[in-house]
Every structure is written in structure tokens, then in C-alpha cells.
Design a protein around this motif. Sequence first.
Motif, PDB file in Angstrom:
ATOM      1  N   ASP A 174       0.827  -1.213   0.000  1.00 31.99           N
ATOM      2  CA  ASP A 174       0.000   0.000   0.000  1.00 31.99           C
ATOM      3  C   ASP A 174       0.862   1.264   0.000  1.00 31.99           C
ATOM      4  OD1 ASP A 174      -2.347  -1.453   0.011  1.00 31.99           O
ATOM      5  OD2 ASP A 174      -2.500  -1.472   2.191  1.00 31.99           O
ATOM      6  N   GLU A 175       2.113   1.134   0.460  1.00 35.96           N
ATOM      7  CA  GLU A 175       2.988   2.298   0.554  1.00 35.96           C
ATOM      8  C   GLU A 175       4.016   2.352  -0.569  1.00 35.96           C
ATOM      9  OE1 GLU A 175       4.764   2.213   4.396  1.00 35.96           O
ATOM     10  OE2 GLU A 175       2.868   2.468   5.478  1.00 35.96           O
ATOM     11  N   LEU A 176       4.144   1.272  -1.351  1.00 32.63           N
ATOM     12  CA  LEU A 176       5.144   1.199  -2.405  1.00 32.63           C
ATOM     13  C   LEU A 176       4.466   1.080  -3.764  1.00 32.63           C
ATOM     14  CD1 LEU A 176       7.563  -1.313  -0.645  1.00 32.63           C
ATOM     15  CD2 LEU A 176       7.844   1.162  -0.824  1.00 32.63           C
ATOM     16  N   ARG A 177       5.188   1.437  -4.791  1.00 34.48           N
ATOM     17  CA  ARG A 177       4.631   1.384  -6.137  1.00 34.48           C
ATOM     18  C   ARG A 177       4.483  -0.066  -6.592  1.00 34.48           C
ATOM     19  NH1 ARG A 177       7.332   5.391 -10.295  1.00 34.48           N
ATOM     20  NH2 ARG A 177       6.451   6.768  -8.690  1.00 34.48           N
ATOM     21  N   THR A 178       3.352  -0.381  -7.189  1.00 31.09           N
ATOM     22  CA  THR A 178       3.090  -1.734  -7.655  1.00 31.09           C
ATOM     23  C   THR A 178       2.748  -1.736  -9.142  1.00 31.09           C
ATOM     24  OG1 THR A 178       0.737  -1.602  -7.055  1.00 31.09           O
ATOM     25  CG2 THR A 178       2.249  -2.484  -5.398  1.00 31.09           C
ATOM     26  N   ASN A 179       2.890  -2.918  -9.737  1.00 30.45           N
ATOM     27  CA  ASN A 179       2.522  -3.129 -11.134  1.00 30.45           C
ATOM     28  C   ASN A 179       2.026  -4.555 -11.263  1.00 30.45           C
ATOM     29  OD1 ASN A 179       2.240  -2.808 -13.935  1.00 30.45           O
ATOM     30  ND2 ASN A 179       4.322  -3.517 -14.311  1.00 30.45           N
ATOM     31  N   SER A 180       0.814  -4.714 -11.781  1.00 29.73           N
ATOM     32  CA  SER A 180       0.203  -6.044 -11.937  1.00 29.73           C
ATOM     33  C   SER A 180       0.133  -6.781 -10.606  1.00 29.73           C
ATOM     34  CB  SER A 180       0.978  -6.872 -12.970  1.00 29.73           C
ATOM     35  OG  SER A 180       0.994  -6.225 -14.229  1.00 29.73           O
ATOM     36  N   GLY A 181      -0.078  -6.030  -9.516  1.00 31.18           N
ATOM     37  CA  GLY A 181      -0.285  -6.640  -8.212  1.00 31.18           C
ATOM     38  C   GLY A 181       0.975  -6.887  -7.407  1.00 31.18           C
ATOM     39  N   LEU A 182       2.167  -6.658  -7.990  1.00 34.14           N
ATOM     40  CA  LEU A 182       3.422  -6.885  -7.277  1.00 34.14           C
ATOM     41  C   LEU A 182       4.218  -5.587  -7.194  1.00 34.14           C
ATOM     42  CD1 LEU A 182       4.551 -10.278  -8.874  1.00 34.14           C
ATOM     43  CD2 LEU A 182       3.496  -9.937  -6.620  1.00 34.14           C
ATOM     44  N   ILE A 183       5.039  -5.463  -6.160  1.00 37.69           N
ATOM     45  CA  ILE A 183       5.864  -4.276  -5.980  1.00 37.69           C
ATOM     46  C   ILE A 183       6.892  -4.193  -7.107  1.00 37.69           C
ATOM     47  CG2 ILE A 183       7.505  -3.132  -4.419  1.00 37.69           C
ATOM     48  CD1 ILE A 183       6.042  -4.531  -2.106  1.00 37.69           C
ATOM     49  N   THR A 184       7.092  -3.000  -7.644  1.00 39.15           N
ATOM     50  CA  THR A 184       7.971  -2.817  -8.795  1.00 39.15           C
ATOM     51  C   THR A 184       9.444  -2.969  -8.418  1.00 39.15           C
ATOM     52  OG1 THR A 184       8.196  -0.426  -8.454  1.00 39.15           O
ATOM     53  CG2 THR A 184       6.327  -1.188  -9.801  1.00 39.15           C
ATOM     54  N   ALA A 185      10.274  -3.250  -9.430  1.00 39.29           N
ATOM     55  CA  ALA A 185      11.712  -3.386  -9.215  1.00 39.29           C
ATOM     56  C   ALA A 185      12.309  -2.089  -8.681  1.00 39.29           C
ATOM     57  CB  ALA A 185      12.397  -3.798 -10.515  1.00 39.29           C
ATOM     58  N   ARG A 186      11.805  -0.947  -9.146  1.00 36.18           N
ATOM     59  CA  ARG A 186      12.325   0.334  -8.665  1.00 36.18           C
ATOM     60  C   ARG A 186      12.126   0.476  -7.153  1.00 36.18           C
ATOM     61  NH1 ARG A 186      13.754   5.231 -10.792  1.00 36.18           N
ATOM     62  NH2 ARG A 186      13.349   4.438 -12.889  1.00 36.18           N
TER      63      ARG A 186
END
Length: 331
Positions: free
Chosen positions: A289-301
Motif C-alpha cells: 500500500d505504501e510502495l509502487r506496484t505493477n500487476s499486483g506486485l511491488i515494482t523493481a524500482r
Amino acid sequence: MPSEKLVPYSFEIYEHRNPDNGYNLTQLRAHDPAFDENHILDLMENLFEKQETNLEPSSNDKTFVIEEYHREGNIIEGIVSTGYHGYEAEIRDVESGDMTHLKGEDEAEQMPLYFLIYLPHTREGKPYDNGQTALIILHQVNRIGVKGKLKKHIEETCLSGVTDYTMKMEPVSTEEVLEKVIEADRIAKLDINVRKIPGDDESRMELLKGLSTEEVGTRSIVLRPEQGGSFEKVKRKAARLKDRDKHFGTIVSDGVEDFSVTIQKDGGRTETFSLLNEEVAMRKDLDSDELRTNSGLITARSLRSEANDLANDILDQQIVEPVTGTANVEK
């Protein structure tokens, strides 16, 4: 939302049955000329190049493939995907319940997982600890990880032909449990797992006085300070237990199965660990909820940023060059 975490491991190679003779991971051929490369990260790159396209042979039930990786100085980061095969499974839409795909025995659902491998250097640019230890940080989603597979491939590929050695890839642990509690900027909550929820018995409820309680599941009580309250008594108790060289778990009754604390550190970052053990394996639980996600998973960045913080928490920043930078891989 899936449960995601970063787990750090220390990596070292030493003479068989002689852990005091640790290999310098930047001068491997000085210990055994059978090494294909002199530097451990060069060996790792050779491994990753071979694993970029091939899944595991059909005789294994878990796949392992390097989707991408990037080398920058004494750091390698990348994305490894893994999954299970060898059985059929129905893939269903969670809202409609309709089956969208039938996974065959020769198909695997590939989970992308971030990793970072860091050979620490001092601020003067020399290998830290005589180059004997590398730090490997692995991403886990739910209970899916690649520690076992990665270790196996390192042994079979990077150490092929090398004899009379021991390779260790162990979870990073800390013995500074009580110090963490004492020095914390703030204690956010206490989580007690018990065999049964405490009743009215005064001795069992002693820790609860002045605190609001929230039942979580059937075996867990989460304690948070009431408005205007604090956990300063817990910190003072930790200081006394440290002086007596006793486990923190003595603060509660024998009916407790686990007792963990969440502390808040500089910059607002939090860390949760058990207090029933003096030595605790480290991990970093991630809040999607606090980190950037993509397709339901936290992004590499976001994962790279969290891995940087974790590495810098583990290593002495007065001596070791801090890990910085952003992700050079995508997921």
C-alpha cells in the motif's frame, strides 16, 4: 494483496572444515586455481548468462530462469522467475469462478522475483572484511522464493571443478535484539501469539494495563498504546533484561508462543522481529500500500530502494560504502 518481503543472506566460501580460512571473493584463484574466474561476481554473471533462456529440465518440479540482470561495479541486480510444474491445475477468475485456463503438466506459473548481490567495499574502495563476505538480498512473494535453487546453481556452475571447500549462504541474523528495542525511536506495537487469548487473570493481563487491545485471528493479540500512552515501560524492561542476560520473553507468561515487536527507526521505517530469541534472522516485510506496484506486485524500482535501505541497515555505514542507486531492471 500478496505478502512480499526481502530476506538478506550472507555468502562466503572457506576451506573445507576450516571456517577461519575464508576465501577472498575477489581473489578466488589464489585459493584454488580451478575457479573459472577470479572474482565471485564474474562467476555469478557467467551463471546468469547460461540461465537467461532455459527452464529447469523436466526431471525437476521447480523452474529457475534469469529474466534479466545488470552488473554495476560490485553490485548485480536482476529478476529471476520461478514456478512449479508437473501437475495440472485449473486457473479460475476469482470473481466469477469461471475457469480461464487449464494449466498442463508441462506448464509453470512463473513468479518474477527481484534479487540484489552486493560485495561490500569500504569507503576507501577496498573489499570489506578482506572480501570474504557478500550480501545477497532475495525477494519473496507469499512463500515463494529462490534461495535453494540459487544456491544449487552457484554450487553446480560457479564452483564446478573446485574441491575441498565449503560454501555458506545463511540468513543474516542479529544478536542486538534488546538494543534495537532500547534504542528505537518509537515502539509502534507489540504482537503476542498465545495458546489461548488471556482472560481476567491479573498476572496474564499485567502487560495489557493502560493499553488498547485488538484481537487478530484466534491466537494473536496486538497491543498499541492508548492515546497519549507509550511503551516506555517495555523499553526499560528490555534494558533490565539485557543487563541480566535473559530472554525478553520473560516479560510475559509461559503460555506465550511468540512475542514480536514493531519498532520505528530513523526516516519512519519500521522493523518487526521476535523477542523470544536473542538471535533473530532478519527480513524486511514490504507494504504494497505504501510502495509502487505493477500487476499486483511491488515494482523493481521500489524493491531496489528497499534493498538499498536493508543493506545499509545491516552494514556499518561508518566503514562500508553505502548502497545507492535505482533499479536497472524492470518487472
